[in-house]
Design a protein around this motif. Structure first.
Motif, PDB file in Angstrom:
ATOM      1  N   THR A 242      43.871  45.122  38.554  1.00  0.00           N
ATOM      2  CA  THR A 242      44.981  44.320  38.374  1.00  0.00           C
ATOM      3  C   THR A 242      44.326  43.044  38.388  1.00  0.00           C
ATOM      4  O   THR A 242      43.612  42.448  39.328  1.00  0.00           O
ATOM      5  CB  THR A 242      45.864  44.562  39.562  1.00  0.00           C
ATOM      6  N   GLY A 243      44.773  41.969  37.521  1.00  0.00           N
ATOM      7  CA  GLY A 243      44.410  40.676  37.355  1.00  0.00           C
ATOM      8  C   GLY A 243      43.198  40.466  36.578  1.00  0.00           C
ATOM      9  O   GLY A 243      42.674  39.289  36.348  1.00  0.00           O
ATOM     10  N   LYS A 244      42.449  41.624  36.081  1.00  0.00           N
ATOM     11  CA  LYS A 244      41.178  41.253  35.299  1.00  0.00           C
ATOM     12  C   LYS A 244      41.535  41.335  33.890  1.00  0.00           C
ATOM     13  O   LYS A 244      42.662  42.096  33.305  1.00  0.00           O
ATOM     14  CB  LYS A 244      40.522  42.523  35.684  1.00  0.00           C
ATOM     15  N   GLU A 245      40.762  40.827  33.013  1.00  0.00           N
ATOM     16  CA  GLU A 245      40.928  40.930  31.722  1.00  0.00           C
ATOM     17  C   GLU A 245      40.265  42.165  31.036  1.00  0.00           C
ATOM     18  O   GLU A 245      39.510  42.951  31.665  1.00  0.00           O
ATOM     19  CB  GLU A 245      39.707  39.684  30.928  1.00  0.00           C
ATOM     20  N   LEU A 246      40.917  42.953  30.083  1.00  0.00           N
ATOM     21  CA  LEU A 246      40.957  43.965  29.357  1.00  0.00           C
ATOM     22  C   LEU A 246      39.347  43.913  28.918  1.00  0.00           C
ATOM     23  O   LEU A 246      38.821  45.175  29.121  1.00  0.00           O
ATOM     24  CB  LEU A 246      41.549  44.357  28.209  1.00  0.00           C
ATOM     25  N   SER A 247      38.737  42.867  28.448  1.00  0.00           N
ATOM     26  CA  SER A 247      37.649  42.950  27.993  1.00  0.00           C
ATOM     27  C   SER A 247      36.263  42.959  28.835  1.00  0.00           C
ATOM     28  O   SER A 247      35.273  43.857  28.816  1.00  0.00           O
ATOM     29  CB  SER A 247      37.240  41.647  27.221  1.00  0.00           C
ATOM     30  N   THR A 248      36.768  42.894  30.391  1.00  0.00           N
ATOM     31  CA  THR A 248      35.712  43.081  31.267  1.00  0.00           C
ATOM     32  C   THR A 248      35.418  44.596  31.664  1.00  0.00           C
ATOM     33  O   THR A 248      34.728  44.979  32.430  1.00  0.00           O
ATOM     34  CB  THR A 248      36.267  42.453  32.564  1.00  0.00           C
ATOM     35  N   ILE A 249      36.598  45.321  31.289  1.00  0.00           N
ATOM     36  CA  ILE A 249      36.370  46.728  31.537  1.00  0.00           C
ATOM     37  C   ILE A 249      36.142  47.754  30.372  1.00  0.00           C
ATOM     38  O   ILE A 249      35.897  48.848  30.712  1.00  0.00           O
ATOM     39  CB  ILE A 249      37.723  47.341  32.085  1.00  0.00           C
ATOM     40  N   ALA A 262      45.843  45.104  21.570  1.00  0.00           N
ATOM     41  CA  ALA A 262      45.340  44.839  22.888  1.00  0.00           C
ATOM     42  C   ALA A 262      45.759  43.647  23.645  1.00  0.00           C
ATOM     43  O   ALA A 262      46.051  42.670  22.940  1.00  0.00           O
ATOM     44  CB  ALA A 262      43.811  44.665  22.899  1.00  0.00           C
ATOM     45  N   PRO A 263      46.200  43.617  25.075  1.00  0.00           N
ATOM     46  CA  PRO A 263      46.911  42.465  25.527  1.00  0.00           C
ATOM     47  C   PRO A 263      46.150  41.337  25.820  1.00  0.00           C
ATOM     48  O   PRO A 263      44.893  41.719  26.169  1.00  0.00           O
ATOM     49  CB  PRO A 263      47.467  43.189  26.798  1.00  0.00           C
ATOM     50  N   ALA A 264      46.536  40.168  25.829  1.00  0.00           N
ATOM     51  CA  ALA A 264      45.782  38.823  25.927  1.00  0.00           C
ATOM     52  C   ALA A 264      46.348  38.606  27.620  1.00  0.00           C
ATOM     53  O   ALA A 264      47.294  38.816  27.886  1.00  0.00           O
ATOM     54  CB  ALA A 264      46.003  37.674  25.241  1.00  0.00           C
ATOM     55  N   GLY A 265      45.192  37.925  28.396  1.00  0.00           N
ATOM     56  CA  GLY A 265      45.275  37.833  29.585  1.00  0.00           C
ATOM     57  C   GLY A 265      45.051  38.844  30.603  1.00  0.00           C
ATOM     58  O   GLY A 265      44.676  40.002  30.351  1.00  0.00           O
ATOM     59  N   GLN A 270      52.082  48.036  36.435  1.00  0.00           N
ATOM     60  CA  GLN A 270      53.287  48.506  35.440  1.00  0.00           C
ATOM     61  C   GLN A 270      53.125  48.207  34.088  1.00  0.00           C
ATOM     62  O   GLN A 270      54.022  48.415  33.266  1.00  0.00           O
ATOM     63  CB  GLN A 270      54.637  48.437  36.092  1.00  0.00           C
ATOM     64  N   GLN A 271      52.025  47.326  33.739  1.00  0.00           N
ATOM     65  CA  GLN A 271      52.112  46.917  32.285  1.00  0.00           C
ATOM     66  C   GLN A 271      51.263  48.392  31.451  1.00  0.00           C
ATOM     67  O   GLN A 271      50.670  49.061  31.903  1.00  0.00           O
ATOM     68  CB  GLN A 271      50.820  46.133  32.203  1.00  0.00           C
ATOM     69  N   ARG A 272      52.143  48.522  30.224  1.00  0.00           N
ATOM     70  CA  ARG A 272      51.865  49.581  29.404  1.00  0.00           C
ATOM     71  C   ARG A 272      50.740  49.084  28.285  1.00  0.00           C
ATOM     72  O   ARG A 272      51.316  48.221  27.684  1.00  0.00           O
ATOM     73  CB  ARG A 272      53.310  50.209  28.720  1.00  0.00           C
ATOM     74  N   LEU A 273      49.867  49.775  28.091  1.00  0.00           N
ATOM     75  CA  LEU A 273      48.932  49.719  26.981  1.00  0.00           C
ATOM     76  C   LEU A 273      48.889  50.756  26.123  1.00  0.00           C
ATOM     77  O   LEU A 273      48.749  52.068  26.334  1.00  0.00           O
ATOM     78  CB  LEU A 273      47.534  49.401  27.608  1.00  0.00           C
ATOM     79  N   ARG A 274      49.129  50.410  24.784  1.00  0.00           N
ATOM     80  CA  ARG A 274      49.031  51.422  23.645  1.00  0.00           C
ATOM     81  C   ARG A 274      47.631  51.658  23.373  1.00  0.00           C
ATOM     82  O   ARG A 274      46.972  50.887  22.935  1.00  0.00           O
ATOM     83  CB  ARG A 274      49.939  50.924  22.356  1.00  0.00           C
TER      84      ARG A 274
END
Length: 599
Positions: A242-249, A262-265, A270-274
């Motif tokens: 939580t609180g990390k950018e998707l690109s970092t993982i 892909a979400p920005a930020g 509870q955020q849903r990722l397709r």
């Protein structure tokens, strides 16, 4: 003086050679050759009993392998290994080694060989291999080196490590104790460790770089591409991401995972990722992101029902037919969870359908179409009811989910079993059998799943090898071979004397048993040393080392048989890889013994 062997000794040698040739040619299956060997021994001893025995004694000898403690031990170890797999207890270790293999396959194999060697120096060979075997089978399934290319080298590393100390194997202790009975001083734990360490340095490049190339690839390639399932993954409240950018993982996720929109930020609870990916990829993504691909209330209900009914949770793939009521519905509007108590984890859409209607990325839920494949999780009865009521076709590939709630329990049972055997509190046969019983009692392994843990090929092979070992010893064939060998050794230099003794014991241990080789070989080596005026200790060590050079046949040692089924090995695989290793180790150890003892 040359003597003629007895009729039974000649017959025992002939049966052993015939079995070896049949295994090596590979025209008949291992099971058939093993059963024929047992039958020949049984019939032969019934009509021509050993001296001082009756016909029924011969039958008891031939079939004694099926009730032998060695076979019971191997079966118990297989069951405990199955318990570690089905509970997911080894997943953390497998993921660590997977990262090493992912970084570099050769480095991963080297690290594994060194780990196996180091562990087996202080822990009995069999428990070490039992611990490592499921890990490497799991690694093969995850895309690392195939099991057929890693298990024989791994087993060889374990056997070499077990050779390095007097407590490494029970055979080492047996040789050392027989030597003391013959009047030699006792050997310390690390008495001959430096010799084995140098020999291991010579053998390691062969295990690491050559042996895998001599073995085939047993992986079964899929006929087509693996199905990719589209789903929504919800980030958990307690996720450390939580609180990390998707690109970092992204680097921590499987390669087959793809993010749609892909979400920005930074990520939020509870955020849903397709996302889309294979079944295995989705499982790894859920574990890494600590999220779920189905509503938590449905998953919790499935787990409660599983616990109350004591049934395993199963994941199935189901194809949507033209008569299904699900056509044109989305998962939220389908009511599947409410009606049947199952969870749809993802939807696979065939390429031709994607070509007709390109996948949208505006966040809309995918509408179910004819030909779609649903990845569904639940109990067997609920899954069958869902498929029957909604006109779905169940496809192959159903599998049970690991019972992770029992992972620590199964690991504790394994550690306790291995620990008590390693410190000598109980024999490995007793501790392994107790561990297998505990696996059953605690539900880590279910009685109706035992068939998946055991291998019929290994069982009949063990039984045949025990029968052959007994007939070689009881017929006097082993003693006669030792006497004949001592006649010619008086004309050889010390290095050749050591090599000859080592090879003689190696032949015994590869076709009879370690205990037979130690029992027969140690007194013979002591007598040869006395007759030739040589120091007894290096000749006794030649016997000890020879008892551990059991690489050339699957019947030589129980760890060889443990890997046979998992690696899909044939008898010839052991010959092709083991004989060069035996020759390499024999030459190296003989030279080192000559140098160490100034012979």
């Amino acid at each position: 003086m040359f003597t003629i062997p007895s009729f039974h000794a000649i017959a025992a040698i002939a049966v052993t050679i015939a079995m070896f040739v049949a295994f090596a040619r590979g025209r008949m299956s291992t099971e058939i050759v093993s059963l024929l060997t047992i039958a020949v021994i049984a019939v032969g001893l019934y009509f021509f009993p050993l001296e001082g025995t009756g016909p029924t004694d011969g039958l008891a000898l031939a079939f004694s392998g099926f009730g032998h403690y060695a076979l019971i031990t191997i079966c118990a170890l297989m069951i405990m290994g199955r318990g570690l797999v089905v509970t997911g207890a080894l997943d953390p270790a497998a993921r660590f080694l997977e990262r090493v293999f992912k970084f570099n396959l050769q480095l991963g194999l080297l690290v594994s060989l060194l780990l196996a060697f180091a562990l087996s120096m202080m822990v009995n060979d069999t428990p070490v291999l039992v611990l490592l075997l499921p890990i490497f089978v799991s690694l093969a399934a995850r895309g690392a080196l195939p099991a057929s290319k890693t298990l024989i080298p791994l087993n060889a590393a374990v056997l070499i490590g077990g050779m390095a100390t007097t407590i490494g194997t029970s055979t080492n202790l047996l040789v050392a104790s027989i030597a003391v009975d013959l009047g030699m001083p006792p050997m310390s734990v690390f008495h001959f460790t430096p010799i084995v360490l140098v020999a291991a340095m010579v053998a390691l490049p062969y295990l690491w770089l050559v042996m895998p190339r001599l073995l085939g690839d047993n992986r079964v390639e899929a006929d087509g591409e693996k199905r990719r399932f589209h789903t929504r993954l919800r980030i958990g409240e307690n996720s450390p991401l939580t609180g990390k950018e998707l690109s970092t993982i992204l680097a921590r996720l499987p390669d087959d995972i793809e993010f749609l929109d892909a979400p920005a930020g930074p990520l939020e609870p509870q955020q849903r990722l397709r996302i889309s990916g294979t079944h295995e990829g989705l499982e790894e993504a859920m574990r890494t992101l600590q999220g779920e691909v189905a509503p938590s209330w449905v998953l919790d209900r499935i787990k409660r029902n599983s616990a109350s009914k004591r049934e395993d949770i199963t994941v199935m793939e189901m194809a949507v037919t033209m008569d299904s009521r699900l056509l044109s519905r989305t998962l939220p509007t389908s009511g599947i969870a409410d009606l049947y108590g199952v969870a749809v984890l993802g939807i696979h859409r065939p390429k031709q359908l994607l070509g007709d209607k390109p996948q949208k990325t505006n966040g809309d839920d995918l509408r179910i179409a004819e030909g779609d494949v649903l990845l569904v999780m639940g109990l067997q009865e609920d899954l069958q009811e869902f498929a029957r009521s909604d006109s779905l076709l169940i496809l192959d590939g159903a599998r049970e989910l690991p019972r992770r709630s029992k992972a620590l329990l199964s690991a504790g049972i394994m550690v306790g079993s291995i620990g008590t055997a390693s410190v000598g509190l109980f024999p490995i046969a007793i501790s392994a059998l107790a561990g297998a019983i505990l696996m059953f009692v605690t539900g880590c392994v279910k009685f109706d799943r035992v068939g998946r843990a055991l291998s019929a090929k290994v069982i009949v092979l063990v039984a045949a090898s025990i029968a052959v070992g007994k007939i070689i010893l009881d017929s006097g064939a082993a003693a006669w071979l030792g006497e004949m060998m001592s006649i010619g050794l008086q004309f050889l230099p010390p290095a050749m004397v050591l090599a000859s003794i080592m090879l003689f014991v190696t032949v015994l241990t590869n076709f009879a048993s370690n205990a037979t080789a130690a029992t027969v070989g140690t007194p013979i080596a002591f007598n040869i040393a006395t007759q030739l005026g040589l120091p007894a200790e290096p000749l006794i060590l030649a016997v000890l080392f020879g008892c551990n050079l059991c690489y050339a046949t699957p019947i030589a040692y129980q760890t060889n048989m443990l890997i046979m089924a998992e690696g899909s090995y044939e008898f010839k695989d052991y010959i092709r890889t083991g004989v060069p290793l035996v020759l390499l180790m024999t030459t190296t150890l003989s030279v080192l013994l000559v140098i160490t003892y100034g012979m």
